[in-house]
Scaffold this active site. Structure first.
Site, PDB file in Angstrom:
ATOM      1  N   GLU A 105       0.811  -1.199  -0.040  1.00 38.94           N
ATOM      2  CA  GLU A 105       0.106   0.039  -0.155  1.00 38.94           C
ATOM      3  C   GLU A 105       0.713   1.335  -0.068  1.00 38.94           C
ATOM      4  O   GLU A 105       2.126   1.477   0.606  1.00 38.94           O
ATOM      5  CB  GLU A 105      -0.784  -0.006   0.979  1.00 38.94           C
ATOM      6  CG  GLU A 105      -2.034  -0.997   1.197  1.00 38.94           C
ATOM      7  CD  GLU A 105      -2.973  -1.010   2.180  1.00 38.94           C
ATOM      8  OE1 GLU A 105      -4.232  -1.337   1.857  1.00 38.94           O
ATOM      9  OE2 GLU A 105      -2.556  -0.487   3.371  1.00 38.94           O
ATOM     10  N   CYS A 118       3.420   8.122   1.640  1.00 40.48           N
ATOM     11  CA  CYS A 118       3.806   7.058   2.462  1.00 40.48           C
ATOM     12  C   CYS A 118       4.066   5.797   1.688  1.00 40.48           C
ATOM     13  O   CYS A 118       3.088   5.468   0.936  1.00 40.48           O
ATOM     14  CB  CYS A 118       2.797   6.968   3.844  1.00 40.48           C
ATOM     15  SG  CYS A 118       3.331   5.291   4.591  1.00 40.48           S
ATOM     16  N   CYS A 125       6.784  -7.666   6.790  1.00 39.62           N
ATOM     17  CA  CYS A 125       7.961  -7.387   7.224  1.00 39.62           C
ATOM     18  C   CYS A 125       8.518  -8.658   8.194  1.00 39.62           C
ATOM     19  O   CYS A 125       7.711  -9.158   8.877  1.00 39.62           O
ATOM     20  CB  CYS A 125       7.807  -6.102   8.348  1.00 39.62           C
ATOM     21  SG  CYS A 125       9.209  -5.497   9.150  1.00 39.62           S
ATOM     22  N   CYS A 129       7.029  -6.464  14.989  1.00 41.37           N
ATOM     23  CA  CYS A 129       6.771  -5.726  16.289  1.00 41.37           C
ATOM     24  C   CYS A 129       5.310  -5.827  16.733  1.00 41.37           C
ATOM     25  O   CYS A 129       4.635  -6.152  15.838  1.00 41.37           O
ATOM     26  CB  CYS A 129       6.929  -4.014  15.741  1.00 41.37           C
ATOM     27  SG  CYS A 129       8.681  -3.668  15.348  1.00 41.37           S
ATOM     28  N   CYS A 132       2.153  -4.039  15.454  1.00 44.24           N
ATOM     29  CA  CYS A 132       2.076  -3.666  14.026  1.00 44.24           C
ATOM     30  C   CYS A 132       1.415  -4.721  13.159  1.00 44.24           C
ATOM     31  O   CYS A 132       2.006  -5.980  13.078  1.00 44.24           O
ATOM     32  CB  CYS A 132       3.444  -3.308  13.570  1.00 44.24           C
ATOM     33  SG  CYS A 132       3.542  -3.229  11.824  1.00 44.24           S
ATOM     34  N   CYS A 355      -0.674   0.269  10.128  1.00 43.41           N
ATOM     35  CA  CYS A 355       0.662  -0.095   9.522  1.00 43.41           C
ATOM     36  C   CYS A 355       0.495  -0.856   8.134  1.00 43.41           C
ATOM     37  O   CYS A 355       0.933  -2.108   8.340  1.00 43.41           O
ATOM     38  CB  CYS A 355       1.527  -0.375  10.345  1.00 43.41           C
ATOM     39  SG  CYS A 355       3.325  -0.510   9.681  1.00 43.41           S
TER      40      CYS A 355
HETATM   41  N1  SAH Z   1       9.258  -0.288   9.529  1.00 41.87           N
HETATM   42  C1  SAH Z   1       9.598   0.975   9.843  1.00 41.87           C
HETATM   43  C2  SAH Z   1       8.654   1.887   8.915  1.00 41.87           C
HETATM   44  C3  SAH Z   1       7.253   1.375   8.923  1.00 41.87           C
HETATM   45  S1  SAH Z   1       5.974   1.495  10.194  1.00 41.87           S
HETATM   46  C4  SAH Z   1       9.667   1.285  11.191  1.00 41.87           C
HETATM   47  O1  SAH Z   1       9.092   0.460  12.025  1.00 41.87           O
HETATM   48  O2  SAH Z   1       9.827   2.472  11.631  1.00 41.87           O
HETATM   49  C5  SAH Z   1       5.765   3.187  10.357  1.00 41.87           C
HETATM   50  C6  SAH Z   1       5.457   3.775  11.949  1.00 41.87           C
HETATM   51  O3  SAH Z   1       4.096   3.274  12.161  1.00 41.87           O
HETATM   52  C7  SAH Z   1       6.627   3.034  12.767  1.00 41.87           C
HETATM   53  O4  SAH Z   1       6.923   3.986  13.716  1.00 41.87           O
HETATM   54  C8  SAH Z   1       5.653   1.860  13.316  1.00 41.87           C
HETATM   55  O5  SAH Z   1       6.229   1.612  14.636  1.00 41.87           O
HETATM   56  C9  SAH Z   1       4.529   2.519  13.686  1.00 41.87           C
HETATM   57  N2  SAH Z   1       3.272   1.725  13.738  1.00 41.87           N
HETATM   58  C10 SAH Z   1       3.281   0.433  13.130  1.00 41.87           C
HETATM   59  N3  SAH Z   1       1.898  -0.056  13.907  1.00 41.87           N
HETATM   60  C11 SAH Z   1       1.209   0.693  14.414  1.00 41.87           C
HETATM   61  C12 SAH Z   1       0.098   0.836  15.054  1.00 41.87           C
HETATM   62  N4  SAH Z   1      -0.901  -0.332  15.102  1.00 41.87           N
HETATM   63  N5  SAH Z   1      -0.212   1.826  15.715  1.00 41.87           N
HETATM   64  C13 SAH Z   1       0.476   3.113  15.407  1.00 41.87           C
HETATM   65  N6  SAH Z   1       1.471   3.130  15.278  1.00 41.87           N
HETATM   66  C14 SAH Z   1       2.325   1.978  14.512  1.00 41.87           C
HETATM   67 FE1  SF4 Z   2       8.294  -3.885  10.654  1.00 38.96          FE
HETATM   68 FE2  SF4 Z   2       6.022  -2.929  11.402  1.00 38.96          FE
HETATM   69 FE3  SF4 Z   2       8.122  -3.235  13.061  1.00 38.96          FE
HETATM   70 FE4  SF4 Z   2       8.150  -1.329  11.112  1.00 38.96          FE
HETATM   71  S1  SF4 Z   2       6.682  -1.412  13.031  1.00 38.96           S
HETATM   72  S2  SF4 Z   2       9.805  -2.820  11.631  1.00 38.96           S
HETATM   73  S3  SF4 Z   2       6.884  -2.471   9.463  1.00 38.96           S
HETATM   74  S4  SF4 Z   2       7.176  -4.948  11.925  1.00 38.96           S
END
Ligand code: SAH
Ligand code: SF4
Length: 382
Positions: A105, A118, A125, A129, A132, A355
């Site tokens: 996306e 974005c 990934c 995390c 996410c 995300c």
């Molecule tokens: N992988 C990279 C970039 C993509 S995620 C990273 O982790 O930085 C972009 C941002 O969205 C990151 O700061 C991530 O931690 C945050 N994010 C992911 N899932 C989320 C959620 N459910 N609610 C709020 N922020 C989220």
């Molecule tokens: Fe990967 Fe989501 Fe963690 Fe970013 S926040 S590194 S997209 S798992």
């Protein structure tokens, strides 16, 4: 492969090279490989990235023979749009179909005379995390440089905004879609170089932001190849909490990550730059006043601004979004300690995923767009 590795031109029609993702240096090597002059690279790149032209026949300042040769051995191929959704507030989201059929996306968030795109860097990934939804999908593959820059190309093309004077459709890019950009280093660096090159998309390095959850060895290499803005997904004031929600922290703990971010800044010529610290607030996990106080100590003297992102929930995430009061309390502790803090909170109390969750599930379209706006409307550099 390193970014500047030569691109081998081939004359096999079935192995056409996609010129969309080639950097200036790679494009010059490509033309040299064809026995052509290097300046052809600039001509063709302008057709692709300034005018949106995909057909060599339309490149009127390129001679007929060369056009024919290019058509034999090369192509200009952006990914397909599987679906496009528009929100009432102007946010536009694309489900982009990449080679092999997977979807990623891209989201465009207009804001006054700015519009932040974005962009995704991987299908899924691997870093898992815990909060996410992309992490929950697991990892499928890296996007190619053409598939990454192709998201910028598609965004502009979808507004048919190639003609000069129509206003800039994309003024900022954040590498905050699906995937961890530093785990797809070469392709992300190549795509970002096209974003900032004046014969590419001509964006200022301050207006392109790479967000990482902390791949320290790759971050240590980044300054050698790129000078874009940096965002670090911190999400916790100490290693004990961070390791439970961002697993890569066990390999590269906070002190190492922040030190690496600082080295990245120090390597830049512009000494006024700061790191954006992203902090997703998870109710009861990292959103308490003591966490905020601990964060002020951790980041004291660190050149940063802080972006608080109240958690965007999705089914079975196991986390919840903090109350407005909890967010304000947290914010106030940081502000009182003198930090520059932005909060993204107004949208998405009803949002149900986050995300870069893959398209395909049935979710009301406007809500999805709202969700993305809340998710990605991070403070983009001016
Ligand atoms: N992988 C990279 C970039 C993509 S995620 C990273 O982790 O930085 C972009 C941002 O969205 C990151 O700061 C991530 O931690 C945050 N994010 C992911 N899932 C989320 C959620 N459910 N609610 C709020 N922020 C989220
Ligand atoms: Fe990967 Fe989501 Fe963690 Fe970013 S926040 S590194 S997209 S798992």
């Amino acid at each position: 492969m390193t970014v500047m590795e030569p691109i081998i031109a081939t004359t096999e029609p079935q192995q056409r090279i996609n010129l969309l993702g080639l950097t200036r240096g790679q494009m010059e090597q490509f033309f040299e490989g064809l026995g052509e002059k290097r300046f052809r690279a600039q001509q063709v790149m302008k057709w692709i990235h300034h005018h949106g032209v995909l057909d060599f026949e339309l490149m009127t300042n390129v001679g007929k023979n060369l056009r024919h040769k290019l058509a034999q051995c090369a192509e200009i191929k952006p990914p397909d749009i599987a679906e496009q959704q528009d929100s009432v507030d102007g946010t536009r989201k694309w489900a982009v179909r990449v080679e092999g059929g997977s979807l990623v996306e891209a989201v465009l968030i207009p804001d006054g005379d700015r519009a932040t795109l974005c962009v995704s860097s991987q299908v899924g990934c691997s870093l898992d995390c815990k909060f996410c939804s992309t992490g929950k999908q697991g990892f499928q593959r890296d996007l190619t440089a053409a598939e990454i820059i192709g998201q910028v190309w598609l965004a502009i093309d979808s507004y048919d905004a190639w003609q000069p004077g129509k206003g800039r459709v994309v003024t900022n890019v954040v590498m905050m879609g699906m995937g961890e950009p530093l785990l797809n280093f070469d392709n992300v660096v190549a795509a970002m170089s096209l974003m900032t090159d004046d014969i590419g998309y001509g964006l200022s390095k301050r207006k392109v932001t790479l967000s990482t959850s902390g791949v320290v060895p790759a971050l240590d290499r980044l300054a050698e190849f790129s000078d874009v803005s940096l965002a670090i997904s911190l999400h916790a004031p100490n290693d004990a909490i961070r390791s439970t929600i961002v697993p890569i922290n066990k390999r590269h703990p906070i002190a190492d990550l922040l030190a690496s971010g600082k080295r990245y800044l120090d390597a830049q010529t512009d000494k006024k730059r700061v790191v954006t610290i992203e902090y997703t607030l998870l109710a009861g996990i990292n959103d308490q006043p003591e966490h905020a106080h601990e964060l002020t100590v951790l980041l004291r003297d660190y050149p940063c601004k802080i972006n608080l992102i109240p958690f965007n929930s999705f089914p079975n995430s196991g986390f919840s979004r903090p109350s407005g009061n909890a967010v304000s309390r947290f914010w106030k502790v940081l502000i009182d300690a003198g930090f520059v803090v932005t909060v993204r909170t107004t949208r998405g109390d009803d949002i149900d995923a986050a995300c870069g969750q893959l398209v395909g599930e049935v979710v009301d379209k406007t809500r999805r767009a709202e969700r993305y706006r809340a998710q990605y409307a991070l403070e983009a550099p001016q």
